[in-house]
Write a protein that holds these residues in place. Structure first.
Motif, PDB file in Angstrom:
ATOM      1  N   GLN A  81      -9.474   1.080   2.767  1.00  0.00           N
ATOM      2  CA  GLN A  81     -10.204   0.433   1.694  1.00  0.00           C
ATOM      3  C   GLN A  81      -9.252  -0.043   0.605  1.00  0.00           C
ATOM      4  OE1 GLN A  81     -13.231   3.077   0.256  1.00  0.00           O
ATOM      5  NE2 GLN A  81     -14.676   2.479   1.845  1.00  0.00           N
ATOM      6  N   ARG A  82      -9.489  -1.260   0.156  1.00  0.00           N
ATOM      7  CA  ARG A  82      -8.651  -1.799  -0.898  1.00  0.00           C
ATOM      8  C   ARG A  82      -9.203  -1.394  -2.257  1.00  0.00           C
ATOM      9  NH1 ARG A  82      -6.651  -7.838  -0.112  1.00  0.00           N
ATOM     10  NH2 ARG A  82      -5.369  -7.082  -1.832  1.00  0.00           N
ATOM     11  N   ARG A  83      -8.331  -1.305  -3.223  1.00  0.00           N
ATOM     12  CA  ARG A  83      -8.708  -0.934  -4.579  1.00  0.00           C
ATOM     13  C   ARG A  83      -9.623  -2.007  -5.173  1.00  0.00           C
ATOM     14  NH1 ARG A  83      -4.233  -0.302  -5.650  1.00  0.00           N
ATOM     15  NH2 ARG A  83      -3.990   1.949  -5.626  1.00  0.00           N
ATOM     16  N   ASP A 107      -1.283  -1.058   1.233  1.00  0.00           N
ATOM     17  CA  ASP A 107      -2.735  -1.192   1.249  1.00  0.00           C
ATOM     18  C   ASP A 107      -3.202  -2.335   0.363  1.00  0.00           C
ATOM     19  OD1 ASP A 107      -2.731   0.992   2.883  1.00  0.00           O
ATOM     20  OD2 ASP A 107      -3.406   2.415   1.364  1.00  0.00           O
ATOM     21  N   ASP A 108      -2.462  -2.572  -0.716  1.00  0.00           N
ATOM     22  CA  ASP A 108      -2.877  -3.569  -1.692  1.00  0.00           C
ATOM     23  C   ASP A 108      -2.533  -5.001  -1.288  1.00  0.00           C
ATOM     24  OD1 ASP A 108      -3.902  -1.629  -3.586  1.00  0.00           O
ATOM     25  OD2 ASP A 108      -1.811  -1.067  -3.879  1.00  0.00           O
ATOM     26  N   GLU A 138     -10.738  -4.261  -7.951  1.00  0.00           N
ATOM     27  CA  GLU A 138     -10.065  -4.817  -9.109  1.00  0.00           C
ATOM     28  C   GLU A 138     -11.064  -5.562  -9.990  1.00  0.00           C
ATOM     29  OE1 GLU A 138      -7.072  -4.163  -9.855  1.00  0.00           O
ATOM     30  OE2 GLU A 138      -5.724  -4.214  -8.139  1.00  0.00           O
ATOM     31  N   TYR A 149       0.500  -1.311  -5.491  1.00  0.00           N
ATOM     32  CA  TYR A 149       1.168  -0.019  -5.445  1.00  0.00           C
ATOM     33  C   TYR A 149       1.807   0.223  -4.079  1.00  0.00           C
ATOM     34  CZ  TYR A 149      -1.599   1.266  -9.616  1.00  0.00           C
ATOM     35  OH  TYR A 149      -2.167   1.317 -10.870  1.00  0.00           O
ATOM     36  N   GLN A 195      -4.410  -8.605  -9.644  1.00  0.00           N
ATOM     37  CA  GLN A 195      -4.434  -7.316  -8.971  1.00  0.00           C
ATOM     38  C   GLN A 195      -3.193  -6.508  -9.323  1.00  0.00           C
ATOM     39  OE1 GLN A 195      -2.915  -8.889  -4.659  1.00  0.00           O
ATOM     40  NE2 GLN A 195      -3.408  -6.731  -4.759  1.00  0.00           N
ATOM     41  N   SER A 196      -3.216  -5.230  -8.914  1.00  0.00           N
ATOM     42  CA  SER A 196      -2.040  -4.368  -8.986  1.00  0.00           C
ATOM     43  C   SER A 196      -1.627  -3.996  -7.581  1.00  0.00           C
ATOM     44  CB  SER A 196      -2.345  -3.093  -9.784  1.00  0.00           C
ATOM     45  OG  SER A 196      -2.557  -3.379 -11.140  1.00  0.00           O
ATOM     46  N   ARG A 229       4.078   0.207 -10.113  1.00  0.00           N
ATOM     47  CA  ARG A 229       3.300  -0.865  -9.494  1.00  0.00           C
ATOM     48  C   ARG A 229       3.843  -2.230  -9.915  1.00  0.00           C
ATOM     49  NH1 ARG A 229      -2.209  -0.273 -13.253  1.00  0.00           N
ATOM     50  NH2 ARG A 229      -1.193  -0.795 -15.253  1.00  0.00           N
TER      51      ARG A 229
END
Length: 346
Positions: free
Chosen positions: A31-33, A60-61, A35, A57, A54-55, A330
């Motif tokens: 799962q993506r963060r 995944d991002d 935002e 890290y 977006q950020s 990040r």
């Protein structure tokens, strides 16, 4: 004992539907963060000029999808940053100089994979990166006193030594085929050909026009080759021609917009606006070519659009802005929004 049997230790067999559900879940992408989509600067009623995207890290991002084996047992390599300091972008790749990992972390946004370079060539303290049209990677190794060179695949090629120097910033003039290297020890800029041959240098220690006191970063305006240098110890930015002739300066020490406390990184957008990060203010400020303050973005914190010791900054071909947010580990990504009419980011 298998992973599945550890979930159900007293059941010798699992129903076929349950096994299928576990396998489907295992194969699903991470799962993506979530935002925020509505972070803009400046605030209304002024028209927006900067949009938070977006950020980043970890892998995944950038949309990394996991195999079944990776979902069950995890990945076999580190996929996060420790202390990102420098950042540059080129053709869908983000190159991050991580001063704790002592590596350059590469996020490939097309392949959706992360890799690292720097072990070959013995990079000791990567401070900044430049990338040419062929994908050749030039790493300013502040700890090793050299520019380490890698091919498009991250294979080590050679090194350009900077005798007695400490390269902490690097930028590429693609039209002229020149590397501009900031030497913190000698308070100068050394200009190299992409073959490593020294072409010229400019600057010396001092506070006069064209001099530096602890220069930290450098950027090239690709429209006309103007060179911008963060002169940190003098709390200013200086602008030069491609041949090192002093043009202008702006900035002073202070605690209000338009001044600096701990300037770190510099970049130009496609309109020639100048972006400068400040680690003490935990923001980046945007200036026009005359040094007038247009906007500032950020404050101290871990939230989206906030920073904790921001350092390097880069603007890509689509005017996306990438900021190395050191202590939040990040890269924060923003979008410069051009005005509808011709002009700068007023």
């Amino acid at each position: 004992m298998s992973i599945l049997s550890s979930f159900f230790p007293r059941r010798p067999f699992l129903p076929a539907a349950l096994v299928a559900l576990v396998l489907i879940t295992a194969c699903s992408p991470a799962q993506r963060r979530i935002e925020p989509a509505n972070l803009y600067w400046p605030l209304p009623p002024d028209p927006p000029r900067i949009h938070y995207v977006q950020s980043i890290y970890s892998e995944d991002d950038i949309g990394r999808e996991y195999s079944l084996k990776e979902r069950l047992f995890g990945k076999e390599y580190l996929d996060v940053m420790a202390r990102p300091y420098g950042v540059t972008t080129r053709q869908g790749k983000i190159f991050v100089s991580d001063v704790l990992l002592k590596r350059v972390v590469v996020f490939d946004q097309v392949a959706k994979r992360m890799s690292m370079i720097g072990e070959e060539g013995a990079v000791l303290l990567p401070a900044a990166v430049a990338v040419d049209e062929k994908g050749t990677i030039y790493v300013a190794d502040a700890g090793g006193g050299k520019i380490a060179v890698y091919d498009v695949h991250g294979e080590y090629l050679t090194a350009f030594p900077l005798k007695g120097g400490k390269p902490v910033g690097i930028a590429l003039n693609r039209k002229l085929g020149r590397l501009y290297v900031v030497d913190r020890n000698e308070h100068r800029v050394v200009v190299l050909g992409i073959d490593g041959k020294e072409l010229l240098q400019f600057g010396s220690r001092g506070a006069n026009d064209g001099q530096f006191n602890l220069p930290l970063d450098i950027a090239i305006d690709e429209r006309d080759g103007t060179v911008g240098v963060v002169d940190a110890g003098n709390f200013r930015v200086e602008l030069f021609t491609a041949d090192g002739v002093f043009l202008s300066k702006f900035g002073e020490v202070g605690d209000r917009p338009g001044t600096f406390a701990n300037p770190k990184g510099i970049a130009f957008d496609s309109d020639g606006n100048i972006y400068v990060t400040d680690a003490a203010f935990c923001n980046f400020q945007i200036f026009n070519r005359q040094g007038a303050t247009l906007l500032f973005v950020g404050q101290l914190g871990p939230q989206p659009g906030y920073f904790h010791l921001p350092a390097g900054i880069s603007v890509d071909e689509q005017d996306r802005i990438y900021v190395a947010d050191q202590l939040n580990a990040r890269i924060e990504v923003f979008q410069y929004l051009k005005a509808k009419e011709e002009g700068t980011a007023h």
